[in-house]
Design a protein around this motif. Sequence first.
Motif, PDB file in Angstrom:
ATOM      1  N   LEU A  84      65.675  58.081  25.595  1.00 19.30           N
ATOM      2  CA  LEU A  84      65.488  57.144  24.497  1.00 19.30           C
ATOM      3  C   LEU A  84      64.059  56.613  24.549  1.00 19.30           C
ATOM      4  CD1 LEU A  84      68.840  55.162  24.695  1.00 19.30           C
ATOM      5  CD2 LEU A  84      68.228  56.958  23.076  1.00 19.30           C
ATOM      6  N   PRO A  85      63.465  56.307  23.396  1.00 14.06           N
ATOM      7  CA  PRO A  85      62.085  55.818  23.414  1.00 14.06           C
ATOM      8  C   PRO A  85      61.922  54.461  24.091  1.00 14.06           C
ATOM      9  CG  PRO A  85      62.946  55.839  21.163  1.00 14.06           C
ATOM     10  CD  PRO A  85      63.981  56.443  22.050  1.00 14.06           C
ATOM     11  N   PHE A  86      62.995  53.673  24.139  1.00 16.11           N
ATOM     12  CA  PHE A  86      62.924  52.351  24.740  1.00 16.11           C
ATOM     13  C   PHE A  86      64.036  52.202  25.771  1.00 16.11           C
ATOM     14  CE2 PHE A  86      61.839  51.954  20.196  1.00 16.11           C
ATOM     15  CZ  PHE A  86      60.500  51.643  20.319  1.00 16.11           C
ATOM     16  N   GLY A  87      63.678  51.772  26.958  1.00 13.09           N
ATOM     17  CA  GLY A  87      64.684  51.505  27.967  1.00 13.09           C
ATOM     18  C   GLY A  87      65.110  50.044  27.923  1.00 13.09           C
ATOM     19  N   ILE A  88      66.308  49.802  28.361  1.00 11.40           N
ATOM     20  CA  ILE A  88      66.826  48.428  28.413  1.00 11.40           C
ATOM     21  C   ILE A  88      67.098  48.091  29.873  1.00 11.40           C
ATOM     22  CG2 ILE A  88      68.671  46.865  27.694  1.00 11.40           C
ATOM     23  CD1 ILE A  88      69.070  48.669  25.232  1.00 11.40           C
ATOM     24  N   HIS A  89      66.555  46.999  30.317  1.00 16.02           N
ATOM     25  CA  HIS A  89      66.761  46.596  31.704  1.00 16.02           C
ATOM     26  C   HIS A  89      68.241  46.276  31.946  1.00 16.02           C
ATOM     27  CE1 HIS A  89      66.026  42.922  29.463  1.00 16.02           C
ATOM     28  NE2 HIS A  89      66.506  42.187  30.455  1.00 16.02           N
ATOM     29  N   ASP A 104      73.137  44.108  24.522  1.00 11.81           N
ATOM     30  CA  ASP A 104      73.796  44.516  23.278  1.00 11.81           C
ATOM     31  C   ASP A 104      72.869  44.352  22.074  1.00 11.81           C
ATOM     32  OD1 ASP A 104      76.136  45.193  24.594  1.00 11.81           O
ATOM     33  OD2 ASP A 104      77.073  43.231  24.245  1.00 11.81           O
ATOM     34  N   VAL A 105      72.151  43.239  22.026  1.00 16.70           N
ATOM     35  CA  VAL A 105      71.255  42.981  20.900  1.00 16.70           C
ATOM     36  C   VAL A 105      70.124  44.009  20.876  1.00 16.70           C
ATOM     37  CG1 VAL A 105      69.622  41.340  19.898  1.00 16.70           C
ATOM     38  CG2 VAL A 105      71.836  40.540  20.755  1.00 16.70           C
ATOM     39  N   LEU A 106      69.542  44.258  22.041  1.00 16.62           N
ATOM     40  CA  LEU A 106      68.454  45.229  22.092  1.00 16.62           C
ATOM     41  C   LEU A 106      68.945  46.640  21.780  1.00 16.62           C
ATOM     42  CD1 LEU A 106      66.277  44.111  25.135  1.00 16.62           C
ATOM     43  CD2 LEU A 106      65.754  43.900  22.687  1.00 16.62           C
ATOM     44  N   GLU A 107      70.123  47.001  22.267  1.00 16.60           N
ATOM     45  CA  GLU A 107      70.652  48.338  21.997  1.00 16.60           C
ATOM     46  C   GLU A 107      70.801  48.561  20.496  1.00 16.60           C
ATOM     47  OE1 GLU A 107      74.488  51.154  23.027  1.00 16.60           O
ATOM     48  OE2 GLU A 107      74.027  49.471  24.340  1.00 16.60           O
ATOM     49  N   THR A 108      71.366  47.607  19.791  1.00 19.55           N
ATOM     50  CA  THR A 108      71.524  47.711  18.337  1.00 19.55           C
ATOM     51  C   THR A 108      70.167  47.806  17.649  1.00 19.55           C
ATOM     52  OG1 THR A 108      73.583  46.453  18.431  1.00 19.55           O
ATOM     53  CG2 THR A 108      72.475  46.575  16.301  1.00 19.55           C
ATOM     54  N   THR A 109      69.243  46.953  18.052  1.00 18.23           N
ATOM     55  CA  THR A 109      67.900  46.946  17.465  1.00 18.23           C
ATOM     56  C   THR A 109      67.181  48.258  17.745  1.00 18.23           C
ATOM     57  OG1 THR A 109      67.775  44.558  17.734  1.00 18.23           O
ATOM     58  CG2 THR A 109      65.685  45.726  17.442  1.00 18.23           C
ATOM     59  N   ILE A 113      65.645  51.290  15.217  1.00 19.34           N
ATOM     60  CA  ILE A 113      64.247  51.721  15.288  1.00 19.34           C
ATOM     61  C   ILE A 113      64.177  53.222  15.569  1.00 19.34           C
ATOM     62  CG2 ILE A 113      62.115  51.531  16.636  1.00 19.34           C
ATOM     63  CD1 ILE A 113      62.870  48.528  17.008  1.00 19.34           C
ATOM     64  N   GLN A 114      65.000  53.695  16.507  1.00 24.61           N
ATOM     65  CA  GLN A 114      64.993  55.116  16.853  1.00 24.61           C
ATOM     66  C   GLN A 114      65.400  55.964  15.650  1.00 24.61           C
ATOM     67  OE1 GLN A 114      67.192  56.293  20.340  1.00 24.61           O
ATOM     68  NE2 GLN A 114      66.971  58.452  19.869  1.00 24.61           N
TER      69      GLN A 114
END
Length: 135
Positions: A84-89, A104-109, A113-114
Amino acid sequence: MSTKLSVAVHILSLLDIEADNHLTSTQIAGSVNTNPVVIRRIMGQLKKANLIESYVGKKSNKLSKLPSEITLLDVYLAVHEDELPFGIHQNTEINCVVGSQIQDVLETTYQKIQSEMMDSLKKVTLADITFNMTK
């Protein structure tokens, strides 16, 4: 951020523009200004994705498709596979108002974007890229 997409597009652009010169990974590495091992690794991914044809021990690296048939999305998926282009800590504090919800919020966002990024990458072909270099 990873530069694999840019390097892969560089490789494909060279193979398109210099098609008659039968470039080796060492020659391509000279243009990219990196180690030939990096080029061979990325070329292996491009070959696995059926974007190039190459043969060990032969100077016959070439595109498998017309440049107009290769999108930047094809190239992105070839070199990034399931990344994925962005990792989530991970392992945030669940007793914190932010820590309990941020993933959860970042995953949806990030998914939105992806998706937009993928749609944009689909619209640009290798021919679009190389056209601007051969003017």
